[in-house]
Design an enzyme around this catalytic site. Structure first.
Site, PDB file in Angstrom:
ATOM      1  N   GLU A   1       0.805  -1.226   0.000  1.00 52.66           N
ATOM      2  CA  GLU A   1       0.000   0.000   0.000  1.00 52.66           C
ATOM      3  C   GLU A   1       0.842   1.282   0.000  1.00 52.66           C
ATOM      4  O   GLU A   1       0.621   2.198   0.788  1.00 52.66           O
ATOM      5  CB  GLU A   1      -0.963  -0.022   1.187  1.00 52.66           C
ATOM      6  CG  GLU A   1      -1.890  -1.217   1.153  1.00 52.66           C
ATOM      7  CD  GLU A   1      -2.734  -1.380   2.405  1.00 52.66           C
ATOM      8  OE1 GLU A   1      -2.630  -0.541   3.322  1.00 52.66           O
ATOM      9  OE2 GLU A   1      -3.503  -2.371   2.482  1.00 52.66           O
TER      10      GLU A   1
ATOM     11  N   GLU B   1      -6.430 -10.554  -1.161  1.00 55.08           N
ATOM     12  CA  GLU B   1      -7.185 -10.344   0.081  1.00 55.08           C
ATOM     13  C   GLU B   1      -8.687 -10.294  -0.195  1.00 55.08           C
ATOM     14  O   GLU B   1      -9.412  -9.450   0.321  1.00 55.08           O
ATOM     15  CB  GLU B   1      -6.724  -9.054   0.776  1.00 55.08           C
ATOM     16  CG  GLU B   1      -5.235  -9.024   1.065  1.00 55.08           C
ATOM     17  CD  GLU B   1      -4.788  -7.794   1.853  1.00 55.08           C
ATOM     18  OE1 GLU B   1      -5.645  -7.132   2.493  1.00 55.08           O
ATOM     19  OE2 GLU B   1      -3.572  -7.501   1.850  1.00 55.08           O
TER      20      GLU B   1
END
Length: 399
Positions: free
Chosen positions: A190, A305
């Protein structure tokens, strides 16, 4: 609150809690609010009412995926797996890949990896590796460099003079310990946040502040040195949707990956997290084009995810399950058309254990139902939808 501060990390010890919940009154106040079903969900529900999620139940998800050259697995943590033998049995049956959700993050209670500057605690990760090897399940490492889950001592200890040494030491110690035993590592997690206003799209994180933009490349090079046979992944969220915000993020991620590849950086795959929301439409053409652009760089693509929040769906469990199943099948039907998508990991296997219960709870207080198995470990329509998406996917060769 500054990223990397001790207060910040205590509040955000599990995923992107605050900014994911921002604007959700029920999430912040716990108030019970009766909502009408959003229009986009109404439309989806109408479509999915006519869809039959029927598959044979003889083959597990891992076997259906493997038949098409895809590796299927799920996130789980040491506390859950070691204490719940029924879950462990289901995990072994359904999954060929394991992601320890917390034990390899820097500081996630109750088993922080880095409790002190010169201390590592590998208890949870070592247990999970033994479990995976005993049961012939591959294991992914998540995550080496992230702006969250940094320990309280980080803010007090790390600065622009020593940050590179701290990161170098961390990766050498962690990746070196598991050298040759990991399927893959989420090396950097991220790192893109377009709204921070930089031309390169990089997130204004402690790593960027202390080391500059080259910290991403350096993290990959150190990891490759320490674990040369693992697949090294850049992992990010919000790449799936049709909004302008997602457009900008996809562009920045491509820019980052292109730059890394042009410099010969040892990055092998993009991780598309796939935290899906029933109220946020996916633009299939945009997503297909993005995946094709990533594939053209020579990278694999992992779905890392995957889950579907049901916080905006009506109370009726059957309705929720049908919509969630439809979202799973639609998304996987798009991404699995790209032959460079070689891994699919759901962020959890059973509704019994999901981060969404804490960070995306329903305003009516009902248990969330985002995963393939329900809280009693029974298969749901979501399991059927994932199974059928694997069955219908074109074959590929895992590289």
């Amino acid at each position: 609150m500054a990223p990397g501060s001790s207060s910040h990390n205590r509040l955000l010890s599990r995923r992107r809690a605050l900014h994911l919940c921002l604007g959700t009154a029920a999430c912040l106040s716990g108030a019970v609010i009766q909502r009408k079903m959003p229009l986009v969900v109404q439309r989806r529900s109408s479509v999915y009412n006519n869809r039959e999620f029927v598959v044979d139940g003889q083959r597990a998800l891992k076997d259906r995926a493997a038949a098409k050259g895809i590796l299927y697995g799920a996130e789980i943590n040491h506390q859950q797996l070691s204490a719940d033998s029924d879950l462990a049995a289901q995990f072994i049956q359904e999954c060929a890949l394991l992601v320890e959700g917390g034990g390899l993050k820097w500081f996630l209670t109750p088993s922080p990896l880095r409790p002190a500057p010169n201390t590592f605690d590998f208890t949870a990760a070592d247990w999970m590796l033994r479990f995976s090897q005993t049961n012939q399940v591959k294991m992914r490492g998540h995550t080496l460099v992230w702006h969250q889950s940094l320990p309280p001592w980080f803010e007090e200890t790390v600065n622009n003079r020593n940050a590179e040494q701290v990161m170098h030491s961390h990766i050498r110690t962690v990746a070196g310990r598991y050298r040759g035993q990991m399927h893959s590592w989420d090396v950097v997690n991220e790192a893109i946040r377009v709204q921070d206003g930089r031309s390169d799209g990089l997130r204004k994180s402690p790593w960027l502040e202390f080391m500059g933009p080259d910290y991403v490349e350096l993290a990959f090079r150190i990891t490759a040195e320490m674990d040369p046979n693992a697949k090294l992944v850049y992992n990010d969220f919000g790449l799936e949707f049709g909004s302008r915000k997602s457009d900008a993020k996809r562009e920045s991620v491509l820019q980052l990956l292109s730059k890394l590849m042009s410099k010969g950086t040892p990055v092998h795959a993009l991780g598309v997290q796939g935290h899906l929301d029933t109220t946020r439409p996916i633009n299939s053409s945009k997503l297909r084009n993005f995946l094709a652009d990533v594939a053209a760089l020579g990278l694999e693509i992992f779905i890392t995810e995957l889950d579907v929040t049901d916080r905006s769906l009506p109370a009726d469990a059957a309705t929720r399950d049908r919509v969630i199943a439809g979202v799973y099948e639609d998304f996987l039907s798009i991404v699995l058309d790209e032959p460079r998508v070689t891994t699919v990991t759901t962020w959890g296997l059973s509704d019994r254990y999901t981060w969404l219960s804490e960070f995306f709870p329903r305003s009516d207080g009902l248990p969330v139902r985002p995963l393939p198995l329900d809280s009693d470990l029974n298969r749901k329509l979501a399991w059927n939808a994932i199974a059928r998406a694997f069955d219908n996917a074109p074959s590929r060769t895992i590289i």
